[in-house]
Design a protein around this motif. Structure first.
Motif, short mmCIF file in Angstrom:
data_model
loop_
_atom_site.label_atom_id
_atom_site.label_comp_id
_atom_site.label_asym_id
_atom_site.label_seq_id
_atom_site.Cartn_x
_atom_site.Cartn_y
_atom_site.Cartn_z
N THR A 1 -45.89 33.84 24.95
CA THR A 1 -45.78 32.69 24.07
C THR A 1 -46.49 32.97 22.74
N CYS A 2 -47.63 33.63 22.78
CA CYS A 2 -48.33 34.02 21.54
C CYS A 2 -47.49 34.99 20.72
N ILE A 3 -46.84 35.92 21.39
CA ILE A 3 -45.95 36.86 20.68
C ILE A 3 -44.80 36.11 20.03
N CYS A 4 -44.21 35.16 20.77
CA CYS A 4 -43.10 34.36 20.21
C CYS A 4 -43.55 33.59 18.98
N ILE A 5 -44.71 32.95 19.04
CA ILE A 5 -45.18 32.16 17.90
C ILE A 5 -45.55 33.07 16.73
N GLY A 6 -46.05 34.27 17.02
CA GLY A 6 -46.35 35.21 15.95
C GLY A 6 -45.10 35.68 15.22
N ILE A 7 -44.09 36.03 15.98
CA ILE A 7 -42.83 36.44 15.36
C ILE A 7 -42.19 35.25 14.64
N HIS A 8 -42.28 34.07 15.23
CA HIS A 8 -41.72 32.86 14.62
C HIS A 8 -42.39 32.56 13.28
N TYR A 9 -43.69 32.74 13.21
CA TYR A 9 -44.43 32.51 11.97
C TYR A 9 -43.94 33.45 10.86
N ASN A 10 -43.63 34.69 11.22
CA ASN A 10 -43.19 35.67 10.23
C ASN A 10 -41.69 35.64 9.96
N SER A 11 -40.94 34.82 10.67
CA SER A 11 -39.49 34.81 10.47
C SER A 11 -38.93 33.39 10.45
N PHE A 12 -39.75 32.42 10.09
CA PHE A 12 -39.31 31.02 10.13
C PHE A 12 -38.30 30.75 9.02
N GLU A 13 -37.22 30.07 9.40
CA GLU A 13 -36.23 29.62 8.45
C GLU A 13 -35.82 28.21 8.86
N CYS A 14 -35.76 27.32 7.90
CA CYS A 14 -35.47 25.92 8.20
C CYS A 14 -34.01 25.59 7.87
N GLY A 15 -33.09 26.54 8.08
CA GLY A 15 -31.68 26.30 7.78
C GLY A 15 -31.08 25.23 8.67
N ASP A 16 -31.25 25.33 9.95
CA ASP A 16 -30.76 24.34 10.91
C ASP A 16 -31.97 23.61 11.47
N ILE A 17 -32.15 22.37 11.09
CA ILE A 17 -33.35 21.62 11.44
C ILE A 17 -33.48 21.42 12.95
N HIS A 18 -32.38 21.27 13.67
CA HIS A 18 -32.44 21.07 15.12
C HIS A 18 -32.96 22.32 15.83
#
Length: 127
Positions: free
Chosen positions: A17-34
């Motif tokens: 889960t920490c790895i997922c949130i780390g990658i998510h932090y570095n690749s976040f895109e708000c194109g599809d809000i859902h």
């Protein structure tokens, strides 16, 4: 204090889960809000839940089996759904580092969902 299989799985879930949130932090895109809300909510929500569960195991006060199974099944469902939505959104996009991060995040989420399922099965069996 003996280390059980379930405590190892709990810490593995926390690490994934920490790895997922780390990658998510570095690749976040708000194109599809859902999709963004589901993935961010899943990753951050389960960071909080898993830290609480890990603290319970370290302090030798584990939570009730039924609650543990409930969190594991919900975690399995949410992580697999998040991973599937990310794959669906980025599987046909042009190759590059951003796409690779998204697909890596999706793969880690699905793997974490599988670990949550194993955790639910082992907890149900009483191991």
């Amino acid at each position: 204090m003996a280390i059980s299989r379930l405590s190892i799985i709990k810490f593995l879930e926390l690490a994934l889960t920490c790895i997922c949130i780390g990658i998510h932090y570095n690749s976040f895109e708000c194109g599809d809000i859902h999709r963004a809300m589901l993935t961010t909510g899943t990753f951050v929500g389960f960071i909080i839940i898993m830290i609480g569960m890990a603290a319970g195991y370290v302090l030798q006060t584990p939570i009730n089996r039924r609650i543990d199974i409930f969190f594991s099944l919900i975690g399995c469902t949410l992580f697999v759904a998040s991973g599937a939505l990310i794959i669906e959104a980025y599987q046909h996009s042009s190759k590059g580092e951003y796409r690779d991060k998204q697909l890596g995040k999706a793969s880690m989420a699905i793997i974490n969902g599988a670990v949550f399922l194993v955790d639910a099965i082992l907890t149900f069996r009483g191991e």
